[in-house]
Design a protein around this motif. Structure first.
Motif, PDB file in Angstrom:
ATOM      1  N   ARG A  80      27.550  42.278  39.842  1.00  0.00           N
ATOM      2  CA  ARG A  80      27.245  43.717  39.912  1.00  0.00           C
ATOM      3  C   ARG A  80      25.750  43.956  40.150  1.00  0.00           C
ATOM      4  O   ARG A  80      25.381  44.813  40.942  1.00  0.00           O
ATOM      5  N   GLU A  84      30.520  43.341  45.806  1.00  0.00           N
ATOM      6  CA  GLU A  84      31.769  44.008  45.454  1.00  0.00           C
ATOM      7  C   GLU A  84      32.875  43.019  45.129  1.00  0.00           C
ATOM      8  O   GLU A  84      33.659  43.236  44.208  1.00  0.00           O
ATOM      9  N   ARG A  85      32.982  41.945  45.923  1.00  0.00           N
ATOM     10  CA  ARG A  85      33.999  40.914  45.708  1.00  0.00           C
ATOM     11  C   ARG A  85      33.422  39.574  46.157  1.00  0.00           C
ATOM     12  O   ARG A  85      32.696  39.508  47.140  1.00  0.00           O
ATOM     13  N   ALA A 140      30.213  38.341  35.919  1.00  0.00           N
ATOM     14  CA  ALA A 140      30.558  39.669  36.441  1.00  0.00           C
ATOM     15  C   ALA A 140      29.321  40.563  36.501  1.00  0.00           C
ATOM     16  O   ALA A 140      29.089  41.256  37.506  1.00  0.00           O
ATOM     17  N   HIS A 157      37.699  40.514  35.021  1.00  0.00           N
ATOM     18  CA  HIS A 157      37.072  41.375  36.037  1.00  0.00           C
ATOM     19  C   HIS A 157      37.750  41.135  37.390  1.00  0.00           C
ATOM     20  O   HIS A 157      37.086  40.737  38.360  1.00  0.00           O
ATOM     21  N   PRO A 158      39.051  41.384  37.485  1.00  0.00           N
ATOM     22  CA  PRO A 158      39.792  41.019  38.703  1.00  0.00           C
ATOM     23  C   PRO A 158      39.319  41.736  39.961  1.00  0.00           C
ATOM     24  O   PRO A 158      39.478  41.196  41.059  1.00  0.00           O
ATOM     25  N   THR A 159      38.730  42.906  39.834  1.00  0.00           N
ATOM     26  CA  THR A 159      38.279  43.623  41.029  1.00  0.00           C
ATOM     27  C   THR A 159      37.083  42.951  41.695  1.00  0.00           C
ATOM     28  O   THR A 159      36.793  43.235  42.849  1.00  0.00           O
ATOM     29  N   LEU A 160      36.403  42.057  40.983  1.00  0.00           N
ATOM     30  CA  LEU A 160      35.237  41.363  41.547  1.00  0.00           C
ATOM     31  C   LEU A 160      35.600  40.059  42.252  1.00  0.00           C
ATOM     32  O   LEU A 160      34.786  39.499  42.970  1.00  0.00           O
ATOM     33  N   ASN A 177      37.692  37.886  44.831  1.00  0.00           N
ATOM     34  CA  ASN A 177      38.506  37.846  46.034  1.00  0.00           C
ATOM     35  C   ASN A 177      39.519  36.715  45.950  1.00  0.00           C
ATOM     36  O   ASN A 177      40.700  36.906  46.194  1.00  0.00           O
TER      37      ASN A 177
END
Length: 155
Positions: A121, A126-127, A117, A147-150, A152
């Motif tokens: 960053r 972003e994904r 993660a 880190h689910p937002t990273l 896809n």
């Protein structure tokens, strides 16, 4: 019978050793060259990474490839070659693997997921789509959970 098996085993070992000595050294895997690579300060490590293609230049999310235990970026070259023609690919050496040195820090799937993660960053991704091989699959799962937002998608 047992004596024959032992003798056959010793002969097989000798033939294997002779073949290894007389074989040419393995060649480096052929494939694309990274567009950038190096070490980044990630969670107390100097984490080695490689990027193939240009990040942020495609509508397709980059693919983060995570090698398994005792493997490194070099072992993932055939995988990179399979995907890099159609999308950007990121691959990295986990703590104590390849070009990333080991430290006294505890090794765990969770920690490796946090490292992945932090790498995304640092690269301003972003994904990403994420694929892990063997232990790398466990790391990919921890990355997605922690880190689910990273992430896809997981492959």
């Amino acid at each position: 019978m047992v004596r024959q098996m032992v003798v056959m085993g010793i002969v097989a070992m000798g033939v294997t050793a002779w073949a290894a000595e007389s074989s040419p050294p393995p060649s480096k895997p052929q494939g694309p060259s990274p567009s950038r690579s190096g070490h980044l300060p990630i969670n107390g490590l100097k984490l080695y990474y490689e990027v193939y293609g240009e990040l942020g230049k495609s509508k397709t999310a980059p693919l983060l490839l995570i090698p398994g235990a005792f493997l490194s970026t070099d072992s993932m070259k055939p995988w990179v070659a399979a995907f890099a023609a159609k999308r950007s690919v990121i691959v990295f050496d986990q703590q104590g693997h390849g070009r990333t040195a080991d430290t006294s820090r505890k090794m765990s799937y969770e920690q490796f997921g946090d490292d992945a993660a932090a790498l995304l960053r640092a690269l301003k991704v972003e994904r990403a789509d994420v694929m892990g091989y063997s232990q790398g699959g466990g790391v990919a799962l921890q990355l997605a959970l922690r880190h689910p937002t990273l992430v896809n998608s997981l492959w």
